[in-house]
Design a protein around this motif. Structure first.
Motif, PDB file in Angstrom:
ATOM      1  N   LEU A 233      -9.638  13.552 -31.031  1.00 22.71           N
ATOM      2  CA  LEU A 233      -8.914  13.616 -29.760  1.00 22.71           C
ATOM      3  C   LEU A 233      -9.815  14.129 -28.641  1.00 22.71           C
ATOM      4  CD1 LEU A 233      -5.464  15.052 -30.940  1.00 22.71           C
ATOM      5  CD2 LEU A 233      -5.901  12.764 -30.027  1.00 22.71           C
ATOM      6  N   VAL A 234     -10.597  15.169 -28.940  1.00 23.30           N
ATOM      7  CA  VAL A 234     -11.498  15.719 -27.922  1.00 23.30           C
ATOM      8  C   VAL A 234     -12.582  14.703 -27.569  1.00 23.30           C
ATOM      9  CG1 VAL A 234     -13.083  17.592 -27.353  1.00 23.30           C
ATOM     10  CG2 VAL A 234     -11.078  18.050 -28.755  1.00 23.30           C
ATOM     11  N   TYR A 235     -13.133  14.065 -28.581  1.00 17.48           N
ATOM     12  CA  TYR A 235     -14.191  13.067 -28.367  1.00 17.48           C
ATOM     13  C   TYR A 235     -13.673  11.912 -27.519  1.00 17.48           C
ATOM     14  CZ  TYR A 235     -17.868   9.675 -29.525  1.00 17.48           C
ATOM     15  OH  TYR A 235     -18.882   8.755 -29.447  1.00 17.48           O
ATOM     16  N   ALA A 236     -12.510  11.375 -27.893  1.00 19.77           N
ATOM     17  CA  ALA A 236     -11.950  10.235 -27.166  1.00 19.77           C
ATOM     18  C   ALA A 236     -11.546  10.627 -25.749  1.00 19.77           C
ATOM     19  CB  ALA A 236     -10.741   9.683 -27.931  1.00 19.77           C
ATOM     20  N   GLY A 237     -10.952  11.816 -25.605  1.00 21.43           N
ATOM     21  CA  GLY A 237     -10.510  12.264 -24.294  1.00 21.43           C
ATOM     22  C   GLY A 237     -11.674  12.460 -23.332  1.00 21.43           C
ATOM     23  N   GLY A 245     -22.423  16.103 -21.927  1.00 21.44           N
ATOM     24  CA  GLY A 245     -23.216  17.314 -21.813  1.00 21.44           C
ATOM     25  C   GLY A 245     -22.938  18.297 -22.931  1.00 21.44           C
ATOM     26  N   LYS A 246     -23.570  19.462 -22.839  1.00 13.18           N
ATOM     27  CA  LYS A 246     -23.466  20.473 -23.882  1.00 13.18           C
ATOM     28  C   LYS A 246     -22.028  20.956 -24.071  1.00 13.18           C
ATOM     29  CE  LYS A 246     -28.160  22.240 -23.132  1.00 13.18           C
ATOM     30  NZ  LYS A 246     -28.962  23.406 -22.695  1.00 13.18           N
ATOM     31  N   ALA A 247     -21.306  21.117 -22.970  1.00 11.59           N
ATOM     32  CA  ALA A 247     -19.932  21.615 -23.055  1.00 11.59           C
ATOM     33  C   ALA A 247     -19.056  20.677 -23.875  1.00 11.59           C
ATOM     34  CB  ALA A 247     -19.343  21.804 -21.659  1.00 11.59           C
ATOM     35  N   VAL A 248     -19.245  19.383 -23.695  1.00 13.06           N
ATOM     36  CA  VAL A 248     -18.469  18.390 -24.452  1.00 13.06           C
ATOM     37  C   VAL A 248     -18.887  18.390 -25.916  1.00 13.06           C
ATOM     38  CG1 VAL A 248     -18.036  15.917 -24.759  1.00 13.06           C
ATOM     39  CG2 VAL A 248     -18.030  16.920 -22.455  1.00 13.06           C
ATOM     40  N   VAL A 252     -16.258  19.287 -28.992  1.00 17.51           N
ATOM     41  CA  VAL A 252     -15.943  18.372 -30.093  1.00 17.51           C
ATOM     42  C   VAL A 252     -16.283  19.030 -31.424  1.00 17.51           C
ATOM     43  CG1 VAL A 252     -16.517  16.164 -31.191  1.00 17.51           C
ATOM     44  CG2 VAL A 252     -16.273  16.294 -28.699  1.00 17.51           C
ATOM     45  N   PHE A 253     -17.448  19.640 -31.494  1.00 19.92           N
ATOM     46  CA  PHE A 253     -17.911  20.225 -32.753  1.00 19.92           C
ATOM     47  C   PHE A 253     -17.060  21.434 -33.149  1.00 19.92           C
ATOM     48  CE2 PHE A 253     -21.440  21.458 -35.713  1.00 19.92           C
ATOM     49  CZ  PHE A 253     -21.583  20.224 -36.304  1.00 19.92           C
ATOM     50  N   GLU A 254     -16.679  22.258 -32.171  1.00 22.27           N
ATOM     51  CA  GLU A 254     -15.815  23.399 -32.478  1.00 22.27           C
ATOM     52  C   GLU A 254     -14.432  22.933 -32.907  1.00 22.27           C
ATOM     53  OE1 GLU A 254     -16.942  26.199 -33.122  1.00 22.27           O
ATOM     54  OE2 GLU A 254     -17.311  27.457 -31.378  1.00 22.27           O
ATOM     55  N   ALA A 255     -13.950  21.864 -32.302  1.00 26.19           N
ATOM     56  CA  ALA A 255     -12.645  21.317 -32.696  1.00 26.19           C
ATOM     57  C   ALA A 255     -12.672  20.792 -34.126  1.00 26.19           C
ATOM     58  CB  ALA A 255     -12.234  20.196 -31.740  1.00 26.19           C
ATOM     59  N   TRP A 295     -19.840  14.333 -37.811  1.00 26.88           N
ATOM     60  CA  TRP A 295     -19.563  14.517 -36.386  1.00 26.88           C
ATOM     61  C   TRP A 295     -20.863  14.711 -35.608  1.00 26.88           C
ATOM     62  CZ3 TRP A 295     -15.606  12.897 -33.976  1.00 26.88           C
ATOM     63  CH2 TRP A 295     -14.352  12.836 -34.608  1.00 26.88           C
ATOM     64  N   TYR A 296     -21.803  15.415 -36.189  1.00 28.85           N
ATOM     65  CA  TYR A 296     -23.110  15.588 -35.534  1.00 28.85           C
ATOM     66  C   TYR A 296     -23.774  14.228 -35.327  1.00 28.85           C
ATOM     67  CZ  TYR A 296     -28.084  16.550 -35.065  1.00 28.85           C
ATOM     68  OH  TYR A 296     -29.378  16.559 -34.630  1.00 28.85           O
ATOM     69  N   TRP A 297     -23.731  13.396 -36.350  1.00 25.63           N
ATOM     70  CA  TRP A 297     -24.321  12.061 -36.254  1.00 25.63           C
ATOM     71  C   TRP A 297     -23.627  11.254 -35.155  1.00 25.63           C
ATOM     72  CZ3 TRP A 297     -21.749   7.373 -37.368  1.00 25.63           C
ATOM     73  CH2 TRP A 297     -22.577   6.235 -37.315  1.00 25.63           C
ATOM     74  N   LEU A 298     -22.294  11.336 -35.089  1.00 29.04           N
ATOM     75  CA  LEU A 298     -21.543  10.583 -34.087  1.00 29.04           C
ATOM     76  C   LEU A 298     -21.893  11.053 -32.673  1.00 29.04           C
ATOM     77  CD1 LEU A 298     -19.331   8.468 -33.541  1.00 29.04           C
ATOM     78  CD2 LEU A 298     -17.641  10.312 -33.707  1.00 29.04           C
TER      79      LEU A 298
END
Length: 301
Positions: A233-237, A245-248, A252-255, A295-298
């Protein structure tokens, strides 16, 4: 990859330490206390001054709260579809919205992306996960468990303002324009370096897996929501809004982190499906060692 392998090795050391009589059942409690009261505040004092303030900081600050609302709605819907008990539903409502954004999130982000991403992870954890733990999870536990202490505005506020990492965050923000004395800088650097090994040894020490014939639908649903749906959801949003950027990346990774151990402890202490919660935390952690590299790869594409 070397840092990721080190994390796995720390985890194995913790699992082996459990078999050594000298390490008592209180070992992870002591290690976690050191992390919460010393190592994590040191990391915050080390990293936050390097943070560049911009509108990008709103992303890791707001994302956890948006996810919380979506997860609550999803759990209530699935509860009706699968006919989960009130106890299981309450446990999932407490545990699923909150990820292991500090104890696992910080080591993983440092391992995969480097220390320059950690300030954004600190914002995600302190503004989102921790405040939600101190308010939302506490209120739910009190509401669903007759034996739990009723939460009040005063008790929740006191819990937040006296939490050592939160105090360190406030202090670090106040000291952003000042340089630490060399000796103090060396002190916080050394203390912050203890965070990853101590956390992962403590996690390995407490890791347990035992299904025991319980219902699988809440466990499988919980792991899927936490490790797949929430980061997706975070990635798509963010992609739809053109954010990057780093914040995104950090959001995503924390989610994508597995359920928070502290939230699980609150649910267990409230007597809400303790075996299911323990398995959700344990198996969620195990599966995350597969999903997080994915997720890291994505995020690198």
């Amino acid at each position: 990859m070397d840092n990721f392998l080190l994390i796995l090795m720390y985890l194995c050391i913790g699992m082996l330490a459990r078999r050594i009589p000298k390490f008592t059942d209180d070992t992870p409690v002591v290690l976690n206390a050191f992390v919460l009261y010393i190592a994590l505040p040191a990391l915050i004092l080390q990293k936050i001054p390097a943070l560049t303030f911009s509108t990008a900081l709103l992303i890791p600050a707001v994302v956890p709260w948006i996810l919380l609302l979506i997860v609550v709605a999803t759990v209530l819907l699935l509860s009706r579809i699968f006919g989960w008990s009130r106890e299981i539903t309450a446990a999932l409502l407490i545990v699923l919205p909150l990820g292991n954004t500090s104890f696992l999130g910080f080591p993983m982000i440092e391992a995969f992306f480097g220390g320059d991403h950690l300030p954004y992870a600190l914002i995600y954890d302190q503004v989102g996960s921790f405040v939600a733990l101190a308010t939302y999870s506490t209120i739910l536990a009190a509401a669903y468990s007759p034996s739990a202490e009723k939460a009040t505005l005063k008790s929740m506020s006191l819990k937040i303002v006296t939490f050592p990492p939160f105090l360190a965050l406030m202090l670090a923000l106040l000291l952003r324009n000042f340089s630490y004395p060399p000796l103090f800088q060396a002190l916080i650097d050394n203390l912050a370096a203890t965070l990853v090994p101590l956390i992962m040894v403590a996690v390995g020490f407490t890791l347990r897996f035992s299904l025991g014939g319980e219902r699988l639908s809440p466990l499988l649903s919980g792991i899927t929501i936490k490790l797949v749906l929430m980061p997706l959801l975070v990635y798509a949003g963010c992609y739809a809004l053109g954010l990057e950027g780093k914040a995104v990346t950090v959001s995503v990774f924390e989610a994508a982190m597995p359920p928070m151990i502290s939230a699980g402890a609150i649910a267990i202490m409230a007597g809400l499906a303790p075996r299911m919660v323990a398995n959700l935390v344990g198996f969620g952690l195990l599966v995350s060692f597969i999903t997080l590299p994915l997720w890291y790869w994505l995020l690198q594409i």
